[in-house]
Motif scaffolding. Structure first.
Motif, mmCIF file in Angstrom:
data_model
loop_
_atom_site.group_PDB
_atom_site.id
_atom_site.type_symbol
_atom_site.label_atom_id
_atom_site.label_comp_id
_atom_site.label_asym_id
_atom_site.label_seq_id
_atom_site.Cartn_x
_atom_site.Cartn_y
_atom_site.Cartn_z
ATOM 1 N N UNK A 91 -55.732 -7.265 25.032
ATOM 2 C CA UNK A 91 -55.295 -8.917 25.730
ATOM 3 C C UNK A 91 -54.251 -8.840 24.633
ATOM 4 N N UNK A 92 -53.642 -8.115 24.001
ATOM 5 C CA UNK A 92 -52.769 -8.474 22.731
ATOM 6 C C UNK A 92 -51.569 -7.869 23.189
ATOM 7 N N UNK A 93 -51.910 -6.325 23.469
ATOM 8 C CA UNK A 93 -51.196 -5.434 24.229
ATOM 9 C C UNK A 93 -49.824 -6.035 25.394
ATOM 10 N N UNK A 94 -51.296 -6.127 25.946
ATOM 11 C CA UNK A 94 -50.980 -6.534 27.292
ATOM 12 C C UNK A 94 -49.662 -8.448 26.951
ATOM 13 N N UNK A 95 -49.798 -9.039 26.230
ATOM 14 C CA UNK A 95 -49.051 -9.780 26.034
ATOM 15 C C UNK A 95 -48.028 -9.511 26.096
ATOM 16 N N UNK A 96 -48.025 -8.784 24.489
ATOM 17 C CA UNK A 96 -47.227 -8.192 24.040
ATOM 18 C C UNK A 96 -45.227 -7.768 25.121
ATOM 19 N N UNK A 97 -46.157 -6.322 25.864
ATOM 20 C CA UNK A 97 -45.985 -6.132 27.104
ATOM 21 C C UNK A 97 -45.035 -6.970 28.326
ATOM 22 N N UNK A 98 -45.623 -8.467 28.418
ATOM 23 C CA UNK A 98 -45.060 -8.873 29.295
ATOM 24 C C UNK A 98 -44.036 -9.838 28.296
ATOM 25 N N UNK A 99 -44.153 -10.167 27.023
ATOM 26 C CA UNK A 99 -43.042 -11.233 26.294
ATOM 27 C C UNK A 99 -42.106 -9.667 26.550
ATOM 28 N N UNK A 100 -42.242 -7.969 26.442
ATOM 29 C CA UNK A 100 -40.677 -7.688 26.287
ATOM 30 C C UNK A 100 -40.458 -7.130 27.180
ATOM 31 N N UNK A 101 -41.294 -7.405 28.075
ATOM 32 C CA UNK A 101 -40.035 -7.686 29.942
ATOM 33 C C UNK A 101 -39.749 -9.138 30.176
ATOM 34 N N UNK A 102 -40.359 -10.260 29.879
ATOM 35 C CA UNK A 102 -39.702 -11.581 29.962
ATOM 36 C C UNK A 102 -38.189 -11.175 29.310
ATOM 37 N N UNK A 142 -56.093 13.784 29.943
ATOM 38 C CA UNK A 142 -56.453 12.387 28.506
ATOM 39 C C UNK A 142 -55.405 11.967 28.255
ATOM 40 N N UNK A 143 -54.369 12.646 28.134
ATOM 41 C CA UNK A 143 -53.041 11.768 28.639
ATOM 42 C C UNK A 143 -52.554 10.558 29.575
ATOM 43 N N UNK A 144 -53.362 11.132 30.856
ATOM 44 C CA UNK A 144 -53.271 10.580 32.160
ATOM 45 C C UNK A 144 -53.516 9.361 31.379
ATOM 46 N N UNK A 145 -55.041 9.342 31.042
ATOM 47 C CA UNK A 145 -55.882 8.076 31.486
ATOM 48 C C UNK A 145 -55.294 7.614 30.089
ATOM 49 N N UNK A 146 -54.411 7.996 29.152
ATOM 50 C CA UNK A 146 -54.251 6.904 27.371
ATOM 51 C C UNK A 146 -53.291 5.949 28.136
ATOM 52 N N UNK A 147 -52.173 7.020 28.750
ATOM 53 C CA UNK A 147 -51.316 6.182 28.800
ATOM 54 C C UNK A 147 -51.103 5.336 30.490
ATOM 55 N N UNK A 148 -52.314 5.453 30.793
ATOM 56 C CA UNK A 148 -52.163 4.654 32.259
ATOM 57 C C UNK A 148 -52.413 2.787 31.591
ATOM 58 N N UNK A 149 -52.410 2.151 30.865
ATOM 59 C CA UNK A 149 -52.349 1.307 30.678
ATOM 60 C C UNK A 149 -51.019 0.344 31.053
ATOM 61 N N UNK A 150 -50.248 1.492 29.660
ATOM 62 C CA UNK A 150 -49.120 0.872 29.538
ATOM 63 C C UNK A 150 -47.660 0.869 30.614
ATOM 64 N N UNK A 151 -48.155 1.916 31.431
ATOM 65 C CA UNK A 151 -47.656 2.375 32.779
ATOM 66 C C UNK A 151 -47.653 1.343 34.107
ATOM 67 N N UNK A 152 -49.250 0.668 33.855
ATOM 68 C CA UNK A 152 -49.534 -0.540 34.641
ATOM 69 C C UNK A 152 -48.490 -1.728 34.555
ATOM 70 N N UNK A 153 -48.989 -2.045 32.964
ATOM 71 C CA UNK A 153 -48.411 -3.094 32.292
ATOM 72 C C UNK A 153 -46.452 -3.209 32.797
ATOM 73 N N UNK A 154 -46.511 -1.848 32.297
ATOM 74 C CA UNK A 154 -44.633 -1.933 32.996
ATOM 75 C C UNK A 154 -44.531 -2.571 34.405
ATOM 76 N N UNK A 155 -45.449 -1.301 35.197
ATOM 77 C CA UNK A 155 -44.663 -2.085 36.531
ATOM 78 C C UNK A 155 -45.479 -3.704 37.049
ATOM 79 N N UNK A 156 -45.992 -3.993 36.406
ATOM 80 C CA UNK A 156 -46.967 -5.789 36.697
ATOM 81 C C UNK A 156 -45.073 -6.259 36.437
#
Length: 312
Positions: A91-102, A142-156
């Motif tokens: 959740x902390x990480x997701x908030x970091x990505x949201x704020x960075x994009x904003x 393994x890399x696809x599974x690991x990096x999917x969260x960041x990519x999903x946040x950037x997309x969202x």
């Protein structure tokens, strides 16, 4: 998602990136970055001010040079493995990505000059392990599974594209590309090389690019080279695969990765010389449209690169 379906750098528009964000914050602004995690600067007033000033300098430079600006999020180390070491939750990480994009959306609204200086919002991804000498190599799955969260946040949250920087082997790149492909977001892949021009894995640059293209149906929008001095790779840029390289983010220093890792002072090289070297590389990389810097570089180096390549 303003440019997601029409990235200007793919149509010949000359673009800049920023330089060495982490080295600038640490050595010029005296901001502490545990684990080289630039997003940690967002937790203090001093860090926020330094980050804002840093990005504003590059925005102004892009407009003055009549070039576009690829605005990077400070998220190279904002993935699960590193977050765990920093005692952060998902959740902390997701908030970091949201704020960075904003924050970058606000920067674009304040500085972009449409039709002259397009500002592309770019979500930055870093390797799961060390960017110079990884102890653990992931499979593509393994890399696809690991990096999917960041990519999903950037997309969202509305990034135009994502870029994976300082990758050391092709399998991780394949996983990242597949994760981006699953979300339908453009992706650029930037490999780093050692002083002999080969990836830390031992793969040649050409072989790595060809392997990723073959495994992903050539999905990457383009490839880049980052975190190496031009002298380390200029003599390996031969072959048809070089046409896939549209971006460079070189180091100012000629030091090896091992030497940079051990350094406690900043080697910022010679900005004018770096600009000259970029100009020479345009002859080897005819599709080069994205020019920026990595370790040790700042707005001086990018200005020199713009000046040296203005007529190329």
């Amino acid at each position: 998602m303003k440019y997601r379906n029409a990235l200007p750098q793919l149509n010949g528009t000359q673009m800049i990136t920023d330089g060495g964000l982490e080295t600038t914050l640490i050595f010029h602004d005296s901001i502490d970055l545990p684990l080289f995690a630039a997003f940690k600067a967002l937790e203090s007033d001093a860090g926020l001010a330094a980050m804002d000033a840093y990005m504003t300098r590059f925005a102004a430079l892009a407009v003055a040079q009549r070039r576009g600006f690829i605005m990077d999020t400070p998220t190279w180390r904002a993935s699960a493995r590193w977050a765990a070491e920093l005692d952060m939750s998902q959740d902390d990480l997701r908030a970091v990505h949201r704020e960075a994009i904003c924050t970058l959306i606000r920067l674009r609204e304040a500085h972009e000059v449409e039709g002259i200086s397009p500002f592309v919002l770019n979500g930055v991804i870093g390797p799961q392990d060390d960017g110079y000498a990884p102890a653990r190599l992931l499979s593509a799955d393994q890399a696809q599974a690991y990096h999917s969260a960041q990519i999903e946040w950037f997309d969202t949250f509305g990034a135009d594209m994502v870029t994976a920087l300082t990758l050391t082997y092709s399998a991780e790149a394949v996983g990242i590309v597949r994760a981006a492909q699953a979300r339908g977001i453009p992706v650029a892949i930037a490999f780093t090389v050692e002083t002999d021009g080969a990836l830390p894995s031992g793969e040649t640059l050409g072989a790595a690019i060809e392997a990723v293209d073959q495994a992903t149906g050539a999905y990457p929008a383009y490839y880049m080279i980052n975190c190496a001095h031009p002298d380390h790779f200029s003599d390996v840029l031969t072959g048809s695969w070089t046409q896939r390289i549209l971006g460079l983010r070189a180091n100012a220093s000629r030091q090896s990765h091992a030497e940079l890792d051990a350094a406690d002072t900043l080697d910022d090289g010679d900005p004018a010389e770096l600009g000259t070297l970029y100009a020479r590389l345009t002859a080897l990389l005819p599709h080069l449209t994205v020019m920026g810097g990595c370790c040790g570089t700042d707005h001086r180096h990018i200005a020199a690169i713009c000046s040296a390549t203005a007529a190329t």
